[in-house]
Design an enzyme around this catalytic site. Structure first.
Site, PDB file in Angstrom:
ATOM      1  CB  THR A   1      22.730  34.370  38.737  1.00 49.66           C
ATOM      2  OG1 THR A   1      23.392  33.858  39.891  1.00 49.66           O
ATOM      3  CG2 THR A   1      22.806  35.882  38.804  1.00 49.66           C
TER       4      THR A   1
ATOM      5  CE1 TYR B   1      27.589  36.148  36.808  1.00 47.95           C
ATOM      6  CE2 TYR B   1      26.539  35.458  38.846  1.00 47.95           C
ATOM      7  CZ  TYR B   1      26.736  35.303  37.488  1.00 47.95           C
ATOM      8  OH  TYR B   1      26.073  34.299  36.817  1.00 47.95           O
TER       9      TYR B   1
END
Ligand SMILES: NC(=O)c1ccc[n+]([C@@H]2O[C@H](COP(=O)([O-])OP(=O)(O)OC[C@H]3O[C@@H](n4cnc5c(N)ncnc54)[C@H](O)[C@@H]3O)[C@@H](O)[C@H]2O)c1
Ligand SMILES: O=c1ccn([C@@H]2O[C@H](COP(=O)(O)OP(=O)(O)O[C@H]3O[C@H](CO)[C@@H](O)[C@H](O)[C@H]3O)[C@@H](O)[C@H]2O)c(=O)[nH]1
Length: 330
Positions: A117, A142
């Site tokens: 990501t 995250y």
């Protein structure tokens, strides 16, 4: 040979399953159906319901199918949720990925593609598009949970006969142009999904999180990539590794940024619907502005985006939202 797709019942994974099928690949899916849906998986794929950290299930899957590659989407994906519940993110994204990688090494699966990501970069120090060599500085659990998995893959590839591609996705949006799948997540938090729900009257309106950022209109800037272009980058990564290409990390975005307000205006234009927008405070864990430099993916993977058009991304998201009907009323 077959490709194992973890998280194949989810938003991006369900597009990947169709893309693999379209490319003539045999596909096996493992998914515990926590956020994904059984009906989202192309019927041609072989489905195993369960957790990626279930070693016995993984052994069974490798025994019953000739798997030469794993595409690993399964994980937890909501940035602010990772801020309030970090340990569940480290568990599902890091600890369970470790179990999956160990199972892959044990079964001698040589190729692995990982959903990483843009969140591994945090907010870059310059306004320039980020390159893969840009210093990594996640701003949320995250992002950290995904970065740790990248590190495990790097070290595993050094020690074993194992190649990986870590694709750092920017903001994935839109739906299959053929209408076969889309983002069906309940209670979704992603901007284009939320705005599509608002445009179709599934929610009363929506919030803009933060209007005082150091960006041209004060709202956060992101690089939105169409999900089918992203799936295609995985196919290219698979082809490259099967041809003997080594491990690589590549950004997946288009190289242009849109602010939250620009996105909302585009959703209003494309849908022809107005909806109330409430200016709210900043959301924890949000990076200010992040845009990809996708030249490694274009050069090394020979990836050519086809849908680099925000209006098209929004159109396909709205079409899918219409298709879902009232099913996912918020
Ligand atoms: N959506 C984005 O903008 C975006 C951006 C960057 C990276 N990613 C990454 O892409 C991947 C897919 O994201 P998505 O948007 O499709 O999310 P999603 O929630 O729609 O899909 C995740 C799927 O994985 C399954 N799953 C979760 N944990 C599991 C486990 N332990 N075992 C088995 N199955 C499990 C869920 O049931 C679901 O079907 C994630 O790893 C995410 O971090 C997404
Ligand atoms: O109702 C909403 C939803 C979002 N936003 C804003 O829109 C931007 C984009 O948010 P969102 O669509 O939730 O995406 P990100 O938080 O940027 O994270 C996504 O994009 C990352 C890559 O950049 C992925 O890793 C994550 O999995 C994925 O959730 C952010 O500034 C949000 O604050 C709003 O203002 N209102």
């Amino acid at each position: 040979m077959a490709v194992l797709v973890t998280g194949g019942a989810g938003y991006i994974g369900s597009h990947m399953v169709w893309a693999l099928h379209d490319a003539g690949e045999e596909v096996v899916v493992v998914d515990r159906l926590s956020t994904g849906f059984r009906w989202a998986i192309a019927p041609e794929a072989r489905f195993y319901e369960g957790d990626i950290a279930d070693r016995e299930l993984l052994r069974q899957i490798f025994a019953e199918n000739a798997i030469d590659a794993i595409i690993h989407f399964a994980g937890s994906v909501v940035v602010p949720e990772s801020v309030s519940d970090p340990l569940s993110y480290y568990d599902n994204n890091t600890v369970k990925s470790r179990a999956l990688i160990a199972a892959a090494v044990e079964a001698k699966v040589p190729h692995f593609v990982f959903s990483s990501t843009a969140a591994v970069y945090g907010t870059p120090q310059t306004a320039d598009p980020v390159e893969e060599t840009t210093p990594l500085s996640p701003e949320s659990p995250y992002g950290s949970s995904k970065l740790m998995t990248e590190i495990m893959l790097r070290d595993t590839a050094l020690a074993h006969d194992f190649a990986y591609t870590a694709l750092r996705y920017f903001n994935v949006a839109g739906a299959d142009p053929g209408g076969r799948t889309g983002q069906s997540t309940r209670g979704a938090t992603h901007l284009i999904k939320v705005a599509s729900e608002a445009a179709l009257g599934k929610r009363q309106g929506m919030d803009v999180y933060g209007t005082d950022y150091a960006t041209p209109d004060g709202t956060c800037v992101r690089d939105y990539i169409h999900v089918s272009d992203l799936a295609n980058a995985h196919l290219k990564a698979l082809g490259r590794m099967r041809a003997g290409g080594g491990s690589i990390v590549a950004n997946c975005g288009y190289g242009r940024g849109f602010s939250v307000l620009e996105v909302l205006n585009r959703v209003k234009e494309v849908s022809g619907a107005d909806f109330p927008v409430h200016f709210a405070g900043r959301r924890p864990g949000d990076a200010v502005s992040i845009v990809a430099n996708p030249s490694v993916a274009m050069k090394e993977l020979n990836w050519q985006p086809q849908y680099d058009d925000l209006a098209f991304i929004v159109r396909t998201a709205l079409d899918w939202e219409n298709h879902l009907g009232r099913r996912n009323q918020v």
